[in-house]
Design a protein around this motif. Structure first.
Motif, PDB file in Angstrom:
ATOM      1  N   ASP A 223      -5.054  11.576  14.277  1.00 17.99           N
ATOM      2  CA  ASP A 223      -5.169  12.964  13.825  1.00 17.99           C
ATOM      3  C   ASP A 223      -6.654  13.285  13.662  1.00 17.99           C
ATOM      4  N   ILE A 224      -6.976  14.565  13.667  1.00 18.66           N
ATOM      5  CA  ILE A 224      -8.324  15.002  13.304  1.00 18.66           C
ATOM      6  C   ILE A 224      -8.185  16.013  12.181  1.00 18.66           C
ATOM      7  N   LYS A 225      -8.810  15.711  11.051  1.00 15.33           N
ATOM      8  CA  LYS A 225      -8.690  16.561   9.872  1.00 15.33           C
ATOM      9  C   LYS A 225     -10.076  16.768   9.269  1.00 15.33           C
ATOM     10  N   ASP A 226     -10.461  18.028   9.115  1.00  9.58           N
ATOM     11  CA  ASP A 226     -11.760  18.376   8.537  1.00  9.58           C
ATOM     12  C   ASP A 226     -12.916  17.672   9.251  1.00  9.58           C
ATOM     13  N   GLY A 227     -12.783  17.552  10.572  1.00  8.22           N
ATOM     14  CA  GLY A 227     -13.854  16.961  11.373  1.00  8.22           C
ATOM     15  C   GLY A 227     -13.898  15.448  11.368  1.00  8.22           C
ATOM     16  N   ILE A 228     -12.960  14.800  10.679  1.00 10.14           N
ATOM     17  CA  ILE A 228     -12.910  13.338  10.619  1.00 10.14           C
ATOM     18  C   ILE A 228     -11.797  12.847  11.548  1.00 10.14           C
ATOM     19  N   ILE A 229     -12.105  11.867  12.385  1.00  7.98           N
ATOM     20  CA  ILE A 229     -11.103  11.286  13.284  1.00  7.98           C
ATOM     21  C   ILE A 229     -10.328  10.230  12.501  1.00  7.98           C
ATOM     22  N   CYS A 230      -9.017  10.406  12.435  1.00  8.19           N
ATOM     23  CA  CYS A 230      -8.185   9.573  11.565  1.00  8.19           C
ATOM     24  C   CYS A 230      -7.153   8.803  12.389  1.00  8.19           C
ATOM     25  N   TYR A 231      -7.147   7.494  12.237  1.00 13.89           N
ATOM     26  CA  TYR A 231      -6.195   6.639  12.936  1.00 13.89           C
ATOM     27  C   TYR A 231      -5.277   5.963  11.924  1.00 13.89           C
ATOM     28  N   SER A 232      -4.028   5.791  12.322  1.00 17.90           N
ATOM     29  CA  SER A 232      -3.095   5.057  11.478  1.00 17.90           C
ATOM     30  C   SER A 232      -2.414   3.987  12.321  1.00 17.90           C
ATOM     31  N   THR A 233      -2.405   2.776  11.807  1.00 20.45           N
ATOM     32  CA  THR A 233      -1.723   1.684  12.498  1.00 20.45           C
ATOM     33  C   THR A 233      -1.051   0.809  11.454  1.00 20.45           C
ATOM     34  N   GLY A 234       0.112   0.321  11.765  1.00 19.63           N
ATOM     35  CA  GLY A 234       0.817  -0.549  10.827  1.00 19.63           C
ATOM     36  C   GLY A 234       2.044  -1.115  11.508  1.00 19.63           C
ATOM     37  N   MET A 235       2.400  -2.322  11.142  1.00 19.14           N
ATOM     38  CA  MET A 235       3.592  -2.931  11.723  1.00 19.14           C
ATOM     39  C   MET A 235       4.830  -2.285  11.139  1.00 19.14           C
ATOM     40  N   GLY A 236       5.894  -2.242  11.941  1.00 18.30           N
ATOM     41  CA  GLY A 236       7.129  -1.600  11.498  1.00 18.30           C
ATOM     42  C   GLY A 236       7.991  -2.533  10.680  1.00 18.30           C
ATOM     43  N   GLY A 237       9.298  -2.293  10.760  1.00 22.67           N
ATOM     44  CA  GLY A 237      10.229  -3.055   9.948  1.00 22.67           C
ATOM     45  C   GLY A 237      10.820  -4.237  10.680  1.00 22.67           C
ATOM     46  N   THR A 238      12.137  -4.349  10.670  1.00 28.83           N
ATOM     47  CA  THR A 238      12.807  -5.518  11.263  1.00 28.83           C
ATOM     48  C   THR A 238      13.834  -5.107  12.306  1.00 28.83           C
ATOM     49  N   ARG A 239      13.671  -3.911  12.892  1.00 32.99           N
ATOM     50  CA  ARG A 239      14.617  -3.439  13.898  1.00 32.99           C
ATOM     51  C   ARG A 239      13.872  -3.169  15.202  1.00 32.99           C
ATOM     52  N   GLY A 240      14.632  -3.225  16.305  1.00 35.81           N
ATOM     53  CA  GLY A 240      14.073  -2.843  17.596  1.00 35.81           C
ATOM     54  C   GLY A 240      12.848  -3.658  17.954  1.00 35.81           C
ATOM     55  N   ILE A 241      11.829  -2.990  18.489  1.00 38.43           N
ATOM     56  CA  ILE A 241      10.596  -3.668  18.897  1.00 38.43           C
ATOM     57  C   ILE A 241       9.902  -4.307  17.704  1.00 38.43           C
ATOM     58  N   SER A 242      10.084  -3.715  16.526  1.00 37.24           N
ATOM     59  CA  SER A 242       9.411  -4.230  15.336  1.00 37.24           C
ATOM     60  C   SER A 242       9.911  -5.619  14.954  1.00 37.24           C
ATOM     61  N   LYS A 243      11.153  -5.947  15.362  1.00 37.94           N
ATOM     62  CA  LYS A 243      11.733  -7.223  14.964  1.00 37.94           C
ATOM     63  C   LYS A 243      11.010  -8.401  15.600  1.00 37.94           C
ATOM     64  N   ASN A 244      10.579  -8.230  16.844  1.00 40.46           N
ATOM     65  CA  ASN A 244       9.998  -9.351  17.576  1.00 40.46           C
ATOM     66  C   ASN A 244       8.537  -9.162  17.952  1.00 40.46           C
ATOM     67  N   ASN A 245       7.993  -7.979  17.776  1.00 37.19           N
ATOM     68  CA  ASN A 245       6.621  -7.711  18.190  1.00 37.19           C
ATOM     69  C   ASN A 245       5.737  -7.347  17.010  1.00 37.19           C
ATOM     70  N   ALA A 246       4.530  -7.876  17.029  1.00 38.38           N
ATOM     71  CA  ALA A 246       3.554  -7.593  15.975  1.00 38.38           C
ATOM     72  C   ALA A 246       2.406  -6.775  16.579  1.00 38.38           C
ATOM     73  N   PRO A 247       2.336  -5.474  16.297  1.00 37.08           N
ATOM     74  CA  PRO A 247       1.267  -4.637  16.856  1.00 37.08           C
ATOM     75  C   PRO A 247      -0.009  -4.703  16.022  1.00 37.08           C
ATOM     76  N   TYR A 248      -1.136  -4.525  16.684  1.00 37.46           N
ATOM     77  CA  TYR A 248      -2.428  -4.449  16.013  1.00 37.46           C
ATOM     78  C   TYR A 248      -3.397  -3.735  16.936  1.00 37.46           C
ATOM     79  N   ILE A 249      -4.573  -3.412  16.454  1.00 41.04           N
ATOM     80  CA  ILE A 249      -5.560  -2.735  17.290  1.00 41.04           C
ATOM     81  C   ILE A 249      -6.872  -3.500  17.285  1.00 41.04           C
ATOM     82  N   GLU A 250      -7.613  -3.347  18.381  1.00 42.27           N
ATOM     83  CA  GLU A 250      -8.943  -3.917  18.492  1.00 42.27           C
ATOM     84  C   GLU A 250      -9.960  -2.791  18.555  1.00 42.27           C
ATOM     85  N   LEU A 251     -11.008  -2.894  17.752  1.00 43.55           N
ATOM     86  CA  LEU A 251     -12.077  -1.894  17.732  1.00 43.55           C
ATOM     87  C   LEU A 251     -13.303  -2.440  18.454  1.00 43.55           C
TER      88      LEU A 251
END
Length: 325
Positions: A223-251
Motif C-alpha cells: 500500500d502507499i499511505k501519506d507518501g510512505i510505501i508500506c509492505y505487509s508480509t506474514g505466514m498464514g495459518g494451517t490450511r491450503g498453501i499455508s500448511k506446507n509452505n513458509a513464505p518470506y521476502i528478501e530485501l
C-alpha cells in the motif's frame, strides 16, 4: 598485453558481480513453523540464502507454550541462524499473564531498536503500544538517523491501516490513527514493513465457512499511505498453501530504492530435498541479483571511473607498443 587485459576484466567483473547485502524478513510464523523440525528446515534454508541480517516481525510463539518452550523457540532462531537476527514484538509474543514484557525482553534484549546498515536505517518499533511512546523512541534516535539512506520502520501490525484498531494497548492491533503518527514523525520515513498474518486481511476471519475467501497465494502486498510505501508480509495459518509452505521476502537495494523478492519454502520435502530445492530457487534469485548488480554498477561513479581509467590504460599501452615498433 593479455595479462593486463585479463587483470582489468577481473577487476571490473568483481565490482559488477560482487555479492551485495540482502535482508530476510518474515513474521507470524508460530502456526506454520509449529515444531522444531520445520523451524530447523526453514533456518537451514535461510542460511543457504546468506543474508546480511534476518528480521522476524512478531508472533514466533503462540502464547500457550510453557516458559521453557517459548525460550527454546527464541533460542533456535537466535543461535541457529548464521546472520544477525532481530525481533519485533507481536501480540502473541507477550500474551498470557505470566509472559509479558519481562519475558520478551529477557529473551530478545530490547523492545524498540535502531539498526544502522550501509544500505538503510532499520527501525524496529513495538506497534502495540501507545503512539506517544512510539514517537518518544523515534525522537530519541532522531539525531542518529542517516538521511542519505532509506529509513525503514519494521513492526508487527499494519499501522497504516485504520480499518482495524484495538481499544487498548498491547492487544491485537495498533491503538492510533495513522495520520496522527505521520504528523508527529521527527524524521522522514520511506518504508514500513510489517509481519502480521495475511489471514486477517485476506483470510476467513469474518467468514462462517472454513474455506471461504481464503487467499492461499499471498507472500506480501503493498500500500502507499501519506507518501510512505508500506509492505505487509506474514505466514498464514494451517490450511491450503499455508500448511506446507513458509513464505518470506528478501530485501535488496539499488540506488537507495528497495527491491523485494518474494520467496517460499515447501515444508513437505525432506531436509535434503528442501535444501536442493532452495538451491534451485536460489539460482533464479542469483540471476535477479546479477541484473540488480548490473543496474547498480551502471549508476555507480566508481564503475565509470574504472571504465575510463581502463580505456586510458589501454590507449597508453597501444601508444607504447607503436612507439617500440
Amino acid at each position: 598485453m593479455k595479462k593486463i587485459t585479463i587483470l582489468l576484466f577481473i577487476l571490473l567483473s568483481h565490482g559488477l558481480f560482487a555479492n551485495k547485502p540482502s535482508y530476510i524478513i518474515f513474521g507470524h510464523s508460530y502456526k506454520c513453523l509449529n515444531d522444531t523440525n520445520k523451524r530447523d528446515l526453514f533456518i537451514k534454508n535461510l542460511n543457504i540464502e546468506s543474508p546480511n541480517a534476518t528480521f522476524i516481525l512478531g508472533d514466533i510463539i503462540q502464547g500457550t507454550e510453557s516458559l521453557n518452550e517459548r525460550t527454546n523457540i527464541f533460542n533456535e532462531f537466535k543461535n541457529k541462524l548464521d546472520s544477525s537476527t532481530y525481533f519485533s514484538v507481536g501480540n502473541h509474543d507477550i500474551s498470557g499473564p505470566e509472559y509479558n514484557y519481562t519475558f520478551y525482553k529477557d529473551n530478545v534484549g530490547y523492545i524498540n531498536k535502531l539498526i544502522q546498515k550501509e544500505e538503510a536505517d532499520f527501525i524496529i518499533i513495538n506497534s502495540l503500544i501507545e503512539l506517544k511512546k512510539i514517537i518518544s523512541f523515534l525522537k530519541e534516535i532522531s539525531p542518529k538517523i542517516d538521511s542519505s539512506t532509506p529509513n525503514i520502520i519494521l513492526c508487527h501490525s499494519r499501522i497504516w491501516d485504520d480499518n482495524i484498531i484495538s481499544t487498548h494497548p498491547l492487544k491485537h492491533d495498533k491503538t492510533f490513527i495513522f495520520k496522527n503518527f505521520t504528523t508527529a514523525l521527527p524524521f522522514k520515513i520511506d518504508y514500513i514493513i510489517t509481519g502480521n498474518s495475511p489471514g486477517q486481511y485476506f483470510g476467513n476471519q469474518f467468514s462462517s465457512t472454513e474455506n471461504k475467501n481464503i487467499n492461499n497465494n499471498n507472500i506480501f502486498w503493498c500500500d502507499i499511505k501519506d507518501g510512505i510505501i508500506c509492505y505487509s508480509t506474514g505466514m498464514g495459518g494451517t490450511r491450503g498453501i499455508s500448511k506446507n509452505n513458509a513464505p518470506y521476502i528478501e530485501l535488496s537495494f539499488v540506488e537507495n530504492q528497495l527491491i523485494i523478492t518474494p520467496k517460499v519454502l515447501n515444508l513437505k520435502n525432506s531436509v535434503s530435498d528442501s535444501v536442493k530445492a532452495s538451491k534451485k530457487i536460489d539460482i533464479k534469485s542469483n540471476f535477479t541479483k546479477i541484473k540488480i548488480h548490473i543496474v547498480t554498477a551502471l549508476y555507480s561513479i566508481y564503475f565509470w571511473i574504472g571504465i575510463v581509467l581502463s580505456i586510458i590504460l589501454l590507449i597508453c599501452i597501444g601508444i607504447i607498443k607503436k612507439t617500440r615498433i
